[in-house]
Every structure is written in C-alpha cells, then in structure tokens.
Design a protein around this motif. Structure first.
Motif, PDB file in Angstrom:
ATOM      1  N   ASN A   1     -11.316  -2.637   1.039  1.00  0.00           N
ATOM      2  CA  ASN A   1     -11.973  -1.764   1.927  1.00  0.00           C
ATOM      3  C   ASN A   1     -10.632  -0.998   2.482  1.00  0.00           C
ATOM      4  OD1 ASN A   1     -14.763  -2.078   1.721  1.00  0.00           O
ATOM      5  ND2 ASN A   1     -14.516  -3.611   3.349  1.00  0.00           N
ATOM      6  N   ALA A   2      -9.493  -1.526   2.399  1.00  0.00           N
ATOM      7  CA  ALA A   2      -8.218  -1.074   2.849  1.00  0.00           C
ATOM      8  C   ALA A   2      -7.800   0.334   2.099  1.00  0.00           C
ATOM      9  CB  ALA A   2      -6.904  -1.937   2.691  1.00  0.00           C
ATOM     10  N   ASP A   3      -7.610   1.566   2.758  1.00  0.00           N
ATOM     11  CA  ASP A   3      -7.456   2.819   2.019  1.00  0.00           C
ATOM     12  C   ASP A   3      -6.205   3.319   2.830  1.00  0.00           C
ATOM     13  OD1 ASP A   3      -7.749   5.165   0.779  1.00  0.00           O
ATOM     14  OD2 ASP A   3      -9.277   5.797   2.377  1.00  0.00           O
ATOM     15  N   PHE A   4      -5.189   3.802   1.514  1.00  0.00           N
ATOM     16  CA  PHE A   4      -4.116   4.360   1.909  1.00  0.00           C
ATOM     17  C   PHE A   4      -4.253   5.873   1.626  1.00  0.00           C
ATOM     18  CE2 PHE A   4       0.521   4.187   2.339  1.00  0.00           C
ATOM     19  CZ  PHE A   4       0.736   3.666   3.515  1.00  0.00           C
ATOM     20  N   GLY A   5      -5.406   6.441   1.157  1.00  0.00           N
ATOM     21  CA  GLY A   5      -5.682   7.749   1.240  1.00  0.00           C
ATOM     22  C   GLY A   5      -4.732   8.369   0.237  1.00  0.00           C
ATOM     23  N   ASP A   6      -4.577   9.709   0.569  1.00  0.00           N
ATOM     24  CA  ASP A   6      -3.615  10.712  -0.154  1.00  0.00           C
ATOM     25  C   ASP A   6      -2.137  10.513   0.273  1.00  0.00           C
ATOM     26  OD1 ASP A   6      -5.778  11.307  -1.767  1.00  0.00           O
ATOM     27  OD2 ASP A   6      -6.305  12.819  -0.435  1.00  0.00           O
ATOM     28  N   VAL A   7      -1.760   9.407   0.786  1.00  0.00           N
ATOM     29  CA  VAL A   7      -0.567   9.135   1.546  1.00  0.00           C
ATOM     30  C   VAL A   7       0.754   9.705   0.592  1.00  0.00           C
ATOM     31  CG1 VAL A   7       1.237   7.831   2.484  1.00  0.00           C
ATOM     32  CG2 VAL A   7      -1.031   7.548   3.181  1.00  0.00           C
ATOM     33  N   ALA A   8       0.709   9.344  -0.648  1.00  0.00           N
ATOM     34  CA  ALA A   8       1.666   9.537  -1.478  1.00  0.00           C
ATOM     35  C   ALA A   8       1.855  11.166  -1.757  1.00  0.00           C
ATOM     36  CB  ALA A   8       1.565   8.808  -2.764  1.00  0.00           C
ATOM     37  N   SER A   9       0.808  11.872  -2.105  1.00  0.00           N
ATOM     38  CA  SER A   9       0.766  13.131  -2.241  1.00  0.00           C
ATOM     39  C   SER A   9       1.087  13.899  -1.069  1.00  0.00           C
ATOM     40  CB  SER A   9      -0.563  13.901  -2.656  1.00  0.00           C
ATOM     41  OG  SER A   9      -1.575  13.682  -1.841  1.00  0.00           O
ATOM     42  N   ASP A  10       0.671  13.535   0.223  1.00  0.00           N
ATOM     43  CA  ASP A  10       1.113  14.232   1.622  1.00  0.00           C
ATOM     44  C   ASP A  10       2.724  13.940   1.784  1.00  0.00           C
ATOM     45  OD1 ASP A  10      -1.548  14.975   2.104  1.00  0.00           O
ATOM     46  OD2 ASP A  10      -1.645  13.319   3.521  1.00  0.00           O
TER      47      ASP A  10
ATOM     48  N   LEU B   1       1.877  12.306   9.698  1.00  0.00           N
ATOM     49  CA  LEU B   1       2.595  11.197   9.950  1.00  0.00           C
ATOM     50  C   LEU B   1       1.401  10.291  10.981  1.00  0.00           C
ATOM     51  CD1 LEU B   1       5.896  12.603  10.921  1.00  0.00           C
ATOM     52  CD2 LEU B   1       5.424  11.005   9.216  1.00  0.00           C
ATOM     53  N   ASN B   2       0.669  11.111  11.797  1.00  0.00           N
ATOM     54  CA  ASN B   2      -0.130  10.295  12.828  1.00  0.00           C
ATOM     55  C   ASN B   2      -1.362   9.533  11.929  1.00  0.00           C
ATOM     56  OD1 ASN B   2       0.918  11.317  15.275  1.00  0.00           O
ATOM     57  ND2 ASN B   2      -0.187  13.149  15.211  1.00  0.00           N
ATOM     58  N   ARG B   3      -1.616  10.192  10.790  1.00  0.00           N
ATOM     59  CA  ARG B   3      -2.565   9.346   9.940  1.00  0.00           C
ATOM     60  C   ARG B   3      -2.114   8.330   9.220  1.00  0.00           C
ATOM     61  NH1 ARG B   3      -3.707  14.306   6.993  1.00  0.00           N
ATOM     62  NH2 ARG B   3      -3.240  13.450   5.300  1.00  0.00           N
ATOM     63  N   LEU B   4      -0.847   8.350   8.963  1.00  0.00           N
ATOM     64  CA  LEU B   4      -0.029   7.156   8.375  1.00  0.00           C
ATOM     65  C   LEU B   4       0.166   6.254   9.390  1.00  0.00           C
ATOM     66  CD1 LEU B   4       2.977   8.799   6.574  1.00  0.00           C
ATOM     67  CD2 LEU B   4       1.384   7.355   5.309  1.00  0.00           C
ATOM     68  N   ILE B   5       0.291   6.297  10.660  1.00  0.00           N
ATOM     69  CA  ILE B   5       0.403   5.427  11.699  1.00  0.00           C
ATOM     70  C   ILE B   5      -1.119   4.583  11.631  1.00  0.00           C
ATOM     71  CG2 ILE B   5       0.654   5.000  14.280  1.00  0.00           C
ATOM     72  CD1 ILE B   5       2.712   7.012  13.954  1.00  0.00           C
ATOM     73  N   GLU B   6      -2.048   5.515  11.628  1.00  0.00           N
ATOM     74  CA  GLU B   6      -3.366   4.908  11.698  1.00  0.00           C
ATOM     75  C   GLU B   6      -3.558   4.074  10.767  1.00  0.00           C
ATOM     76  OE1 GLU B   6      -5.907   8.212  12.100  1.00  0.00           O
ATOM     77  OE2 GLU B   6      -5.183   8.759  14.449  1.00  0.00           O
ATOM     78  N   MET B   7      -3.513   4.740   9.353  1.00  0.00           N
ATOM     79  CA  MET B   7      -3.787   3.788   8.297  1.00  0.00           C
ATOM     80  C   MET B   7      -2.581   2.490   8.258  1.00  0.00           C
ATOM     81  SD  MET B   7      -3.493   6.522   5.195  1.00  0.00           S
ATOM     82  CE  MET B   7      -4.205   7.937   5.312  1.00  0.00           C
ATOM     83  N   ARG B   8      -1.432   2.750   8.647  1.00  0.00           N
ATOM     84  CA  ARG B   8      -0.573   1.406   8.672  1.00  0.00           C
ATOM     85  C   ARG B   8      -1.275   0.474   9.531  1.00  0.00           C
ATOM     86  NH1 ARG B   8       4.426   1.938  11.984  1.00  0.00           N
ATOM     87  NH2 ARG B   8       2.798   1.921  13.511  1.00  0.00           N
ATOM     88  N   THR B   9      -1.818   0.815  10.714  1.00  0.00           N
ATOM     89  CA  THR B   9      -2.340  -0.402  11.528  1.00  0.00           C
ATOM     90  C   THR B   9      -3.577  -0.864  10.999  1.00  0.00           C
ATOM     91  OG1 THR B   9      -1.559   1.135  13.470  1.00  0.00           O
ATOM     92  CG2 THR B   9      -3.696  -0.347  13.937  1.00  0.00           C
ATOM     93  N   ALA B  10      -4.436   0.028  10.444  1.00  0.00           N
ATOM     94  CA  ALA B  10      -5.564  -0.709   9.840  1.00  0.00           C
ATOM     95  C   ALA B  10      -5.240  -1.552   8.442  1.00  0.00           C
ATOM     96  CB  ALA B  10      -6.648   0.437   9.199  1.00  0.00           C
TER      97      ALA B  10
END
Length: 117
Positions: free
Chosen positions: A16-25, A90-99
């Motif tokens: 269920n962990a999702d790192f989304g489109d972080v690499a492309s962003d 960056l805000n999405r990255l922080i949220e993803m990192r926390t999750a």
C-alpha cells in the motif's frame, strides 16, 4: 496476532506504500535547474557579444546578440515557473516520506516479531 496475520499485515503495509511520480517530478525540477544554469551562462555570453558588437559599431550583430540574450532570459523565466511548482512537489514528498516511514516501521515491527518467534 498469528504469524500468518503478521506476514499479511507487513505485506499489506509494503504494497500500500506509494511513492507516486516522485522520480519524474524530481527529474523535471532537476532539468529546470539545469536549463536555468545553462541559459544564464548563454545570456551572459550573448550580452558580452552584444557589448563587443556595439563597441565595434556592428549594429546588426549587436541586435542579433541582444535577441539571443532575450531568448535565454525568457528560458530562465520559463524554468523558474517549473521551480515555483517545486514547492508543491516537496510538500508531497514530505507527506509521502512520513507515510512510508510509518509503513516501514510497521513492517519492521511485524518482521521483528516473526523473526524472534
């Protein structure tokens, strides 16, 4: 909690962990930063050429160099717009990192129990 339940819970946390489109962003932000660096350098060079042409009274060459400098400045402006969007990334990255941290910690706890038992 049974071993099977712990294994299923740990697997669920990881799947269920999702790192989304972080690499492309991040790649898009990096490309914008590179464009800015290159365009700033090119703009400075074009302005130096314009200055030299002006001193030599080469008006057409000066105007061409000024036009080139303007194009590079515009490219910097466009790349800056991409960097403006970086704050959201960056805000999405922080949220993803926390999750992800919570998922990893949960999976570790289950694995520690499974391995110790």
């Amino acid at each position: 909690m049974s071993k099977l339940d712990r294994i299923a819970e740990a697997a669920g946390l990881m799947s269920n962990a999702d790192f989304g489109d972080v690499a492309s962003d991040v790649a898009r932000i990096n490309e914008a930063a590179e464009r800015i660096s290159e365009s700033l350098s090119e703009a400075a060079e074009a302005l130096e050429q314009a200055q030299g042409a002006h001193e030599e009274r080469e008006w057409e060459e000066r105007d061409d160099a000024l036009s080139n400098a303007n194009d590079y400045v515009e490219a910097v402006g466009e790349a800056l717009e991409t960097l403006d969007e970086a704050e959201d990334v960056l805000n999405r990255l922080i949220e993803m990192r926390t999750a992800l941290r919570e998922a990893v910690d949960g999976a570790r706890a289950h694995l520690d129990e499974l391995i110790e038992v």
